[in-house]
Write a protein that holds these residues in place. Structure first.
Motif, PDB file in Angstrom:
ATOM      1  N   ARG A 110       4.658   0.624   4.470  1.00  0.00           N
ATOM      2  CA  ARG A 110       4.302   0.644   3.056  1.00  0.00           C
ATOM      3  C   ARG A 110       2.798   0.702   2.829  1.00  0.00           C
ATOM      4  NH1 ARG A 110       6.295  -4.663   0.789  1.00  0.00           N
ATOM      5  NH2 ARG A 110       5.706  -3.719  -1.198  1.00  0.00           N
ATOM      6  N   LEU A 111       2.004   0.630   3.893  1.00  0.00           N
ATOM      7  CA  LEU A 111       0.551   0.520   3.739  1.00  0.00           C
ATOM      8  C   LEU A 111      -0.103   1.838   3.341  1.00  0.00           C
ATOM      9  CD1 LEU A 111      -0.521  -1.733   6.760  1.00  0.00           C
ATOM     10  CD2 LEU A 111       0.053  -2.426   4.424  1.00  0.00           C
ATOM     11  N   VAL A 112      -1.114   1.712   2.478  1.00  0.00           N
ATOM     12  CA  VAL A 112      -2.012   2.819   2.135  1.00  0.00           C
ATOM     13  C   VAL A 112      -3.419   2.239   2.154  1.00  0.00           C
ATOM     14  CG1 VAL A 112      -2.734   4.503   0.411  1.00  0.00           C
ATOM     15  CG2 VAL A 112      -0.302   3.971   0.693  1.00  0.00           C
ATOM     16  N   TYR A 113      -4.276   2.768   3.024  1.00  0.00           N
ATOM     17  CA  TYR A 113      -5.645   2.250   3.147  1.00  0.00           C
ATOM     18  C   TYR A 113      -6.551   3.010   2.179  1.00  0.00           C
ATOM     19  CZ  TYR A 113      -8.795  -0.715   5.871  1.00  0.00           C
ATOM     20  OH  TYR A 113      -9.646  -1.718   6.265  1.00  0.00           O
ATOM     21  N   LEU A 114      -7.217   2.300   1.275  1.00  0.00           N
ATOM     22  CA  LEU A 114      -8.114   2.932   0.314  1.00  0.00           C
ATOM     23  C   LEU A 114      -9.454   3.230   0.973  1.00  0.00           C
ATOM     24  CD1 LEU A 114      -7.382   0.751  -2.850  1.00  0.00           C
ATOM     25  CD2 LEU A 114      -6.470   3.008  -2.292  1.00  0.00           C
ATOM     26  N   GLN A 156       2.873 -13.267 -18.596  1.00  0.00           N
ATOM     27  CA  GLN A 156       2.647 -12.712 -17.261  1.00  0.00           C
ATOM     28  C   GLN A 156       3.940 -12.184 -16.641  1.00  0.00           C
ATOM     29  OE1 GLN A 156       1.022 -15.357 -14.072  1.00  0.00           O
ATOM     30  NE2 GLN A 156      -0.853 -14.221 -14.456  1.00  0.00           N
ATOM     31  N   GLN A 157       3.854 -10.976 -16.082  1.00  0.00           N
ATOM     32  CA  GLN A 157       4.995 -10.333 -15.433  1.00  0.00           C
ATOM     33  C   GLN A 157       4.545  -9.846 -14.059  1.00  0.00           C
ATOM     34  OE1 GLN A 157       6.196  -7.199 -18.100  1.00  0.00           O
ATOM     35  NE2 GLN A 157       6.660  -8.602 -19.779  1.00  0.00           N
ATOM     36  N   PRO A 158       4.818 -10.594 -12.998  1.00  0.00           N
ATOM     37  CA  PRO A 158       4.344 -10.226 -11.660  1.00  0.00           C
ATOM     38  C   PRO A 158       4.825  -8.846 -11.225  1.00  0.00           C
ATOM     39  CG  PRO A 158       5.164 -12.478 -11.695  1.00  0.00           C
ATOM     40  CD  PRO A 158       5.540 -11.864 -13.008  1.00  0.00           C
ATOM     41  N   SER A 159       3.928  -8.132 -10.543  1.00  0.00           N
ATOM     42  CA  SER A 159       4.247  -6.815  -9.999  1.00  0.00           C
ATOM     43  C   SER A 159       4.776  -6.960  -8.581  1.00  0.00           C
ATOM     44  CB  SER A 159       2.984  -5.947 -10.004  1.00  0.00           C
ATOM     45  OG  SER A 159       3.185  -4.759  -9.279  1.00  0.00           O
ATOM     46  N   THR A 160       5.545  -5.965  -8.165  1.00  0.00           N
ATOM     47  CA  THR A 160       6.055  -5.953  -6.783  1.00  0.00           C
ATOM     48  C   THR A 160       5.065  -5.293  -5.828  1.00  0.00           C
ATOM     49  OG1 THR A 160       7.225  -3.882  -7.240  1.00  0.00           O
ATOM     50  CG2 THR A 160       8.455  -5.936  -7.540  1.00  0.00           C
ATOM     51  N   MET A 161       3.945  -4.793  -6.367  1.00  0.00           N
ATOM     52  CA  MET A 161       2.948  -4.126  -5.534  1.00  0.00           C
ATOM     53  C   MET A 161       2.160  -5.157  -4.729  1.00  0.00           C
ATOM     54  SD  MET A 161      -0.059  -1.503  -6.770  1.00  0.00           S
ATOM     55  CE  MET A 161      -1.331  -2.730  -7.041  1.00  0.00           C
ATOM     56  N   GLY A 162       1.730  -4.775  -3.545  1.00  0.00           N
ATOM     57  CA  GLY A 162       0.927  -5.657  -2.721  1.00  0.00           C
ATOM     58  C   GLY A 162      -0.473  -5.113  -2.510  1.00  0.00           C
ATOM     59  N   VAL A 163      -1.432  -6.020  -2.344  1.00  0.00           N
ATOM     60  CA  VAL A 163      -2.817  -5.654  -2.021  1.00  0.00           C
ATOM     61  C   VAL A 163      -3.272  -6.518  -0.855  1.00  0.00           C
ATOM     62  CG1 VAL A 163      -5.212  -5.594  -2.806  1.00  0.00           C
ATOM     63  CG2 VAL A 163      -3.375  -4.922  -4.371  1.00  0.00           C
ATOM     64  N   VAL A 164      -3.839  -5.877   0.163  1.00  0.00           N
ATOM     65  CA  VAL A 164      -4.364  -6.569   1.342  1.00  0.00           C
ATOM     66  C   VAL A 164      -5.868  -6.366   1.395  1.00  0.00           C
ATOM     67  CG1 VAL A 164      -4.398  -6.629   3.869  1.00  0.00           C
ATOM     68  CG2 VAL A 164      -2.232  -6.326   2.652  1.00  0.00           C
ATOM     69  N   ILE A 165      -6.601  -7.438   1.625  1.00  0.00           N
ATOM     70  CA  ILE A 165      -8.053  -7.334   1.863  1.00  0.00           C
ATOM     71  C   ILE A 165      -8.265  -7.526   3.355  1.00  0.00           C
ATOM     72  CG2 ILE A 165     -10.337  -8.256   1.344  1.00  0.00           C
ATOM     73  CD1 ILE A 165      -9.281  -9.200  -1.339  1.00  0.00           C
ATOM     74  N   ASP A 166      -8.708  -6.475   4.019  1.00  0.00           N
ATOM     75  CA  ASP A 166      -8.905  -6.477   5.467  1.00  0.00           C
ATOM     76  C   ASP A 166     -10.285  -7.044   5.790  1.00  0.00           C
ATOM     77  OD1 ASP A 166      -8.995  -6.005   8.165  1.00  0.00           O
ATOM     78  OD2 ASP A 166      -9.012  -3.811   8.027  1.00  0.00           O
ATOM     79  N   LEU A 167     -10.303  -8.240   6.386  1.00  0.00           N
ATOM     80  CA  LEU A 167     -11.568  -8.929   6.674  1.00  0.00           C
ATOM     81  C   LEU A 167     -12.020  -8.759   8.125  1.00  0.00           C
ATOM     82  CD1 LEU A 167     -10.828 -12.257   4.740  1.00  0.00           C
ATOM     83  CD2 LEU A 167     -12.125 -10.281   3.939  1.00  0.00           C
ATOM     84  N   LEU A 193      -4.956   3.498  13.410  1.00  0.00           N
ATOM     85  CA  LEU A 193      -3.757   2.657  13.268  1.00  0.00           C
ATOM     86  C   LEU A 193      -2.573   3.432  12.710  1.00  0.00           C
ATOM     87  CD1 LEU A 193      -5.344  -0.616  11.802  1.00  0.00           C
ATOM     88  CD2 LEU A 193      -4.572  -0.212  14.152  1.00  0.00           C
ATOM     89  N   GLY A 194      -2.791   4.690  12.341  1.00  0.00           N
ATOM     90  CA  GLY A 194      -1.713   5.494  11.788  1.00  0.00           C
ATOM     91  C   GLY A 194      -1.354   5.126  10.357  1.00  0.00           C
ATOM     92  N   ILE A 195      -2.330   4.592   9.607  1.00  0.00           N
ATOM     93  CA  ILE A 195      -2.091   4.209   8.216  1.00  0.00           C
ATOM     94  C   ILE A 195      -2.585   5.324   7.302  1.00  0.00           C
ATOM     95  CG2 ILE A 195      -2.594   2.509   6.424  1.00  0.00           C
ATOM     96  CD1 ILE A 195      -3.176   0.479   8.609  1.00  0.00           C
ATOM     97  N   PRO A 196      -1.759   5.798   6.363  1.00  0.00           N
ATOM     98  CA  PRO A 196      -2.213   6.829   5.423  1.00  0.00           C
ATOM     99  C   PRO A 196      -3.386   6.308   4.589  1.00  0.00           C
ATOM    100  CG  PRO A 196       0.166   6.500   5.278  1.00  0.00           C
ATOM    101  CD  PRO A 196      -0.357   5.408   6.138  1.00  0.00           C
ATOM    102  N   THR A 197      -4.278   7.200   4.192  1.00  0.00           N
ATOM    103  CA  THR A 197      -5.432   6.816   3.384  1.00  0.00           C
ATOM    104  C   THR A 197      -5.422   7.568   2.059  1.00  0.00           C
ATOM    105  OG1 THR A 197      -6.833   8.516   4.398  1.00  0.00           O
ATOM    106  CG2 THR A 197      -6.838   6.330   5.417  1.00  0.00           C
ATOM    107  N   ALA A 198      -6.084   6.999   1.080  1.00  0.00           N
ATOM    108  CA  ALA A 198      -6.211   7.624  -0.234  1.00  0.00           C
ATOM    109  C   ALA A 198      -7.420   7.011  -0.936  1.00  0.00           C
ATOM    110  CB  ALA A 198      -4.943   7.421  -1.055  1.00  0.00           C
ATOM    111  N   ARG A 199      -7.882   7.688  -1.967  1.00  0.00           N
ATOM    112  CA  ARG A 199      -9.017   7.189  -2.727  1.00  0.00           C
ATOM    113  C   ARG A 199      -8.653   7.104  -4.198  1.00  0.00           C
ATOM    114  NH1 ARG A 199     -11.425  11.683  -5.161  1.00  0.00           N
ATOM    115  NH2 ARG A 199     -10.887  13.685  -4.235  1.00  0.00           N
TER     116      ARG A 199
END
Length: 348
Positions: free
Chosen positions: A196-200, A106-117, A239-245
């Motif tokens: 750093r946020l990108v909303y999918l 296992q090699q941890p990534s520096t990327m983050g994922v947020v689940i907005d509840l 919120l001014g967060i960039p979006t992408a799909r």
């Protein structure tokens, strides 16, 4: 010559005539202290008082189920102890090699994922329960991934928190595990300052060509059977967060609507970090029932084999429901309306 004597028999009197029946008065009706049955129908019950036979049976079943909860829990615990003892014995005898809890490579990534509840008010109880179940699956997938990411829950409170506690009572320990999952009561807006946020979102105009391990990607934790279209896109814009799909339509042809479960979105991202190939990542995660076909160089769909699983391996829990679908990452924003085979919900 005849003579009369005092002892002579007197002539019998003529009987009086019997009166006519018409002149006989009717017999009086006997009076009883007991109440007599009335022919009037009983008064109708009000809507509040009326309980149907089906509702009564359902209430009795629920009471019986609640009464047996403790006993069922004890039976499950006893069964787990027995299985654990059998497994331990097999390991000691060399008959069974346990699967490591963590990948040795296992090699941890520096990327983050947020689940907005922060969508609890947009869902019914069944959908909230499904959302909580998919969050559990995300954590399970992350800790066994080759490149686990920094996973965070925002708006971790209310019914979502209650359902997580019910399904996995010790889930708060995940915050200090080898692949920790942060649990924040604050909303996703508390993380905006980092930039750093990108909303999918399936409604986004931009496509994720490749995952940037310096970014934090937000998945909308909403299961709503597509009642609230464009919700994540609207929220991110406010919120001014960039979006992408995700580039689902660029690499695949699907016979069903281009919407994915929360855990499918997350698993696809982890698989991309491992393979660095979107098409292979999609095919490895998406279930066969979606009728997935890989697009060839000329854009025509090519039949492919099954993925690693059928996509239904959601973590089991008491009274849990199957994972439902979330319209927050895949597709090109024009998801088809036809129903899927498994009555799955949709969400932003």
């Amino acid at each position: 010559m005849s003579t009369t004597t005092e002892g002579a028999t007197a002539q019998a009197p003529t009987p009086e005539p019997t009166p006519a029946l018409a002149h006989i008065p009717p017999a009086p009706t006997p009076v009883s202290d007991e109440p007599t049955a009335s022919s009037d129908p009983p008064p109708a019950q009000s809507a509040e008082e009326y309980i149907s036979k089906k509702a009564r049976k359902r209430a009795l079943r629920e009471q019986k189920w609640e009464a047996g909860k403790k006993q069922r829990l004890e039976q499950r615990q006893e069964k787990r102890k027995e299985l654990k003892a059998v497994k331990k014995e097999k390991i000691q005898k060399g008959l069974f090699v346990p699967k490591p809890r963590w990948r040795p490579d296992q090699q941890p990534s520096t990327m983050g994922v947020v689940i907005d509840l922060d969508f609890e008010d947009k869902m019914i109880q069944k959908e909230i329960k499904s959302t909580a179940q998919q969050v559990i699956q995300c954590y399970s997938t992350n800790k066994s991934a080759l490149h686990p990411v920094s996973l965070t829950l925002t708006s971790y409170k209310g019914a979502i928190k209650d359902n997580l506690t019910h399904m996995s009572p010790d889930h708060t320990r995940w915050q200090t595990s080898k692949c920790p999952m942060k649990m924040l009561e604050d909303g996703v807006e508390s993380l905006v300052d980092g930039g750093r946020l990108v909303y999918l979102s399936a409604d986004a105009g931009e496509t994720v060509e490749e995952l940037d391990e310096g970014k934090v990607y937000v998945i909308g934790g909403l299961v709503d059977k597509n009642r609230h279209k464009g919700l994540c896109q609207t929220k991110a814009t406010q919120l001014g967060i960039p979006t992408a799909r995700l580039p689902l339509g660029d690499y695949l042809d699907m016979q069903t609507r281009k919407v994915l479960t929360i855990n499918h979105v997350f698993e696809i991202m982890l698989k991309y970090l491992e393979l660095k190939d979107w098409q292979q990542a999609f095919l490895a995660v998406l279930p066969q029932r979606k009728g997935v076909k890989a697009k060839g160089a000329d854009g025509e769909g090519e039949s492919v084999g099954d993925g690693d699983g059928d996509g239904d391996d959601i973590v089991e829990a008491d009274d849990a429901v199957e994972g439902e679908e979330v319209d927050n990452a895949g597709g090109d924003g024009d998801a088809a309306e036809e129903a899927d085979d498994a009555d799955e919900g949709q969400a932003e």
